[in-house]
Design an enzyme around this catalytic site. Structure first.
Site, mmCIF file in Angstrom:
data_model
loop_
_atom_site.group_PDB
_atom_site.id
_atom_site.type_symbol
_atom_site.label_atom_id
_atom_site.label_comp_id
_atom_site.label_asym_id
_atom_site.label_seq_id
_atom_site.Cartn_x
_atom_site.Cartn_y
_atom_site.Cartn_z
ATOM 1 N N LYS A 118 -21.365 -29.100 -48.497
ATOM 2 C CA LYS A 118 -21.089 -30.387 -48.706
ATOM 3 C C LYS A 118 -20.137 -30.957 -47.341
ATOM 4 C CE LYS A 118 -18.123 -33.159 -51.798
ATOM 5 N NZ LYS A 118 -17.421 -33.273 -53.205
ATOM 6 N N GLY B 76 -27.637 -40.677 -54.267
ATOM 7 C CA GLY B 76 -28.180 -39.211 -53.911
ATOM 8 C C GLY B 76 -27.248 -38.583 -52.850
ATOM 9 N N ASP C 291 -17.503 -32.693 -58.595
ATOM 10 C CA ASP C 291 -17.095 -33.582 -57.685
ATOM 11 C C ASP C 291 -15.781 -33.880 -57.803
ATOM 12 O OD1 ASP C 291 -19.712 -33.988 -56.387
ATOM 13 O OD2 ASP C 291 -19.968 -35.964 -56.957
ATOM 14 N N ARG D 195 -20.430 -25.320 -51.816
ATOM 15 C CA ARG D 195 -20.366 -25.229 -53.384
ATOM 16 C C ARG D 195 -21.302 -24.543 -54.166
ATOM 17 N NH1 ARG D 195 -19.371 -31.213 -55.592
ATOM 18 N NH2 ARG D 195 -21.419 -31.708 -54.773
ATOM 19 N N ASP E 153 -22.769 -40.455 -61.832
ATOM 20 C CA ASP E 153 -23.354 -39.587 -60.757
ATOM 21 C C ASP E 153 -22.303 -38.283 -60.560
ATOM 22 O OD1 ASP E 153 -21.938 -42.046 -59.826
ATOM 23 O OD2 ASP E 153 -21.793 -40.836 -57.943
ATOM 24 N N ASN E 154 -21.197 -38.346 -60.998
ATOM 25 C CA ASN E 154 -20.318 -37.305 -61.059
ATOM 26 C C ASN E 154 -20.162 -36.385 -62.165
ATOM 27 O OD1 ASN E 154 -19.700 -38.062 -58.561
ATOM 28 N ND2 ASN E 154 -18.051 -39.064 -59.001
ATOM 29 N N ASP F 83 -21.196 -41.133 -42.947
ATOM 30 C CA ASP F 83 -21.209 -40.282 -41.652
ATOM 31 C C ASP F 83 -21.856 -38.827 -42.098
ATOM 32 O OD1 ASP F 83 -19.346 -39.004 -42.833
ATOM 33 O OD2 ASP F 83 -17.963 -39.237 -41.082
ATOM 34 N N GLY F 84 -21.955 -38.662 -43.335
ATOM 35 C CA GLY F 84 -22.567 -37.442 -44.135
ATOM 36 C C GLY F 84 -21.687 -36.130 -43.953
HETATM 37 P P1 AMP Z 1 -18.611 -39.332 -54.322
HETATM 38 O O1 AMP Z 1 -17.439 -40.340 -54.466
HETATM 39 O O2 AMP Z 1 -18.046 -38.169 -53.309
HETATM 40 O O3 AMP Z 1 -18.988 -38.664 -55.633
HETATM 41 O O4 AMP Z 1 -19.612 -39.873 -53.525
HETATM 42 C C1 AMP Z 1 -20.461 -41.144 -54.020
HETATM 43 C C2 AMP Z 1 -21.753 -41.462 -53.149
HETATM 44 O O5 AMP Z 1 -21.340 -41.811 -51.729
HETATM 45 C C3 AMP Z 1 -22.771 -40.291 -52.995
HETATM 46 O O6 AMP Z 1 -24.053 -40.528 -53.038
HETATM 47 C C4 AMP Z 1 -22.250 -39.587 -52.143
HETATM 48 O O7 AMP Z 1 -23.351 -38.584 -51.253
HETATM 49 C C5 AMP Z 1 -21.799 -40.591 -50.924
HETATM 50 N N1 AMP Z 1 -21.041 -40.366 -50.095
HETATM 51 C C6 AMP Z 1 -19.559 -40.111 -50.091
HETATM 52 N N2 AMP Z 1 -18.939 -39.817 -48.889
HETATM 53 C C7 AMP Z 1 -19.786 -39.925 -47.915
HETATM 54 C C8 AMP Z 1 -20.207 -39.698 -46.716
HETATM 55 N N3 AMP Z 1 -19.037 -39.350 -45.807
HETATM 56 N N4 AMP Z 1 -21.423 -39.871 -45.719
HETATM 57 C C9 AMP Z 1 -22.212 -40.101 -46.327
HETATM 58 N N5 AMP Z 1 -22.543 -40.428 -47.969
HETATM 59 C C10 AMP Z 1 -21.362 -40.001 -48.663
HETATM 60 MG MG MG Z 2 -20.209 -37.680 -56.404
#
Ligand code: AMP
Ligand code: MG
Length: 492
Positions: free
Chosen positions: A111, A88, A260, A174, A250-251, A123-124
């Site tokens: 983002k 998610g 992504d 984005r 998921d990407n 940390d979001g």
């Molecule tokens: P990504 O590698 O950016 O495609 O992210 C994979 C998953 O990790 C997704 O569910 C993202 O929302 C989550 N995610 C990545 N970086 C963070 C972050 N800094 N804080 C919270 N969730 C993250």
């Molecule tokens: Mg992703």
């Protein structure tokens, strides 16, 4: 102030289990890096307002604009082959949807806008470097004609984020045809939520593949359409030497856009085994594996759709297999047609594909730069006078000579005149790609010296990748050995 975003939200109308309503978390001291003016206009947004103090409040998540319904979307996904049932949007928040000037519906997402119920231990937030990287590469891909999410704006937050080191934080706005991923289907399928899968499939048909609604078997048509879109997309990546780096399900967007951008990279010298991502230790997502991984991911999508394809399990599996069986030919057709265009061949002859793969083979053995080889071929196409530029890219120049003789013979069978062929080749073989060492230098200037001049300059150059830009010729140069980037990082 009146509504600045003419939102028309549809995903937020789906049942509550599709997302969580989550507002962005305000940041300390937002500062605008950049608004993408042409994209803003295309979306029917006022770029001057976006760049105003009020606009920056919105772009940083300090203020939720009128009409927005901020949500974090639920999804799952196969990451490096293993299933994660609960991913998610952990740091992305969908503000809503707008209809652009061409009538297309676009998501507007922040983002790095703060934690959501899907953040797990994250940390979001997003660090400045990865935000700039995504901005540069996604906009370059758009200019190169590749379906992709776009970057509407970037801001710094005035806050620090903790990664391996302490880094400045940033938020990217984005824009996407949608943020629905193969992993979104997996989220519902894994929970045995057939109704959820059906609602999502109907939504995707209505939004992305309206023709499928009129097909005899709409869900089979949907699956076929996504398979075709992904096959064509990945073929385009291959033609440009693009490595996504994290092709987890998921990407992978069901709309067929590149999404992504993490540790993505373009090839400098041609090496089909290249995998830059520091987390891809096995090379699962190496350049040459991308077409096969596409099929692997689409197989996961097909599994999710089985319950919709037929009530009879065997019949459903047969339909899914038939659809997946189409992937190879969709891919090959797109790949081979594109390779011919890169070589200046606009008719089809037997042996064309072999001619192309022999060139690639010689490039690999001789460490020839991928982008420059094809660009310079476009100049050599008029006659052997241009050969020197290409030869110089090969460790053993004679490897090119033998191939060039075969190529010229084949060009002799083409009806198109040399000038037209050269122009056509130059329109598919870019001079400029976002080379890794340049992207790193742009990020370094911004992060270490708060200097965004190089970022602006690079975007200007990459907006016209097929034009010679003599003043910026050095952007086309491959890295010196000391500049070479061996690994890229997500920075998440
Ligand atoms: P990504 O590698 O950016 O495609 O992210 C994979 C998953 O990790 C997704 O569910 C993202 O929302 C989550 N995610 C990545 N970086 C963070 C972050 N800094 N804080 C919270 N969730 C993250
Ligand atoms: Mg992703």
């Amino acid at each position: 102030m009146t509504a600045q975003f003419p939102f028309d939200n549809t995903y937020a109308r789906l049942p509550e289990r599709f997302f969580t309503r989550t507002a962005p978390t305000p940041v300390a001291a937002p500062r605008l890096i950049r608004v993408n003016t042409p994209l803003a206009r295309q979306l029917g947004l006022d770029p001057d307002w976006l760049a105003s103090a009020e606009g920056v409040e919105v772009l940083s998540g300090r203020r939720v604009p009128e009409g927005a319904e901020p949500i974090a979307m639920a999804y799952a996904g196969h990451q490096f082959g293993g299933f994660s049932p609960q991913l998610g949007d952990g740091r992305a928040i969908l503000l809503g949807e707008v209809i652009d000037q061409g009538g297309a519906r676009r998501d507007i997402q922040l983002k790095g806008a703060g934690p959501t119920p899907f953040s797990r231990r994250g940390d979001g937030r997003a660090a400045l470097g990865p935000v700039l990287r995504e901005y540069i590469v996604s906009e370059a891909m758009a200019a190169l004609g590749v379906p992709t999410t776009r970057a509407l704006a970037a801001v710094t937050t005035g806050e620090r984020v903790r990664r391996e080191t302490i880094l400045p934080g940033a938020v990217l706005t984005r824009v996407a045809a949608s943020h629905i991923r193969v992993g979104t289907f997996e989220f519902f399928a894994r929970h045995g939520d057939v109704e959820g899968v059906r609602l999502l499939a109907d939504f995707v048909i209505a939004r992305h593949y309206p023709d499928a609604a009129h097909a005899e078997r709409p869900y089979r048509a949907l699956l076929g359409a996504v398979i075709g879109a992904q096959a064509r997309l990945i073929a385009q990546w291959m033609h440009l030497g693009f490595i996504h780096g994290v092709m987890n399900t998921d990407n992978m967007s069901v709309s067929g856009e590149t999404i992504d951008y993490g540790p993505c990279a373009f090839l400098d010298r041609y090496d089909p085994e290249a995998a830059f991502s520091a987390i891809d230790t096995q090379g699962r997502y190496a350049y040459r594996n991308q077409p096969a991984i596409g099929q692997w991911n689409l197989t996961r999508l097909a599994e999710c759709l089985l319950s919709l394809l037929s009530d009879d399990e065997d019949a459903a599996v047969a339909e899914a297999m038939e659809a997946l069986g189409g992937y190879a030919s969709f891919f090959e057709n797109a790949y081979e047609a594109g390779l011919r265009r890169k070589l200046g061949l606009f008719t089809e002859r037997e042996g064309d594909v072999e001619l192309g793969s022999d060139l690639l083979g010689a490039m690999a053995v001789n460490g020839a730069d991928f982008t420059l080889t094809f660009r310079r071929l476009s100049d050599a196409v008029s006659g052997p006078n241009g050969d020197e530029g290409v030869r110089a890219l090969f460790a053993d120049s004679s490897a090119f000579d033998g191939w060039a003789a075969r190529w010229r013979q084949r060009l002799g069978q083409e009806p198109m005149d040399a000038a037209a062929r050269r122009a056509a080749m130059r329109s598919v073989n870019p001079a400029f790609i976002p080379r890794n060492h340049r992207v790193e230098a742009v990020i370094q200037a911004a992060v270490e010296a708060d200097d965004f001049g190089p970022f602006e300059e690079m975007l200007t150059v990459l907006a016209h990748p097929f034009e010679d830009q003599p003043a910026f010729a050095y952007y086309a140069d491959p890295p010196q050995d000391s500049e070479r980037v061996y690994q890229t990082f997500c920075g998440t």
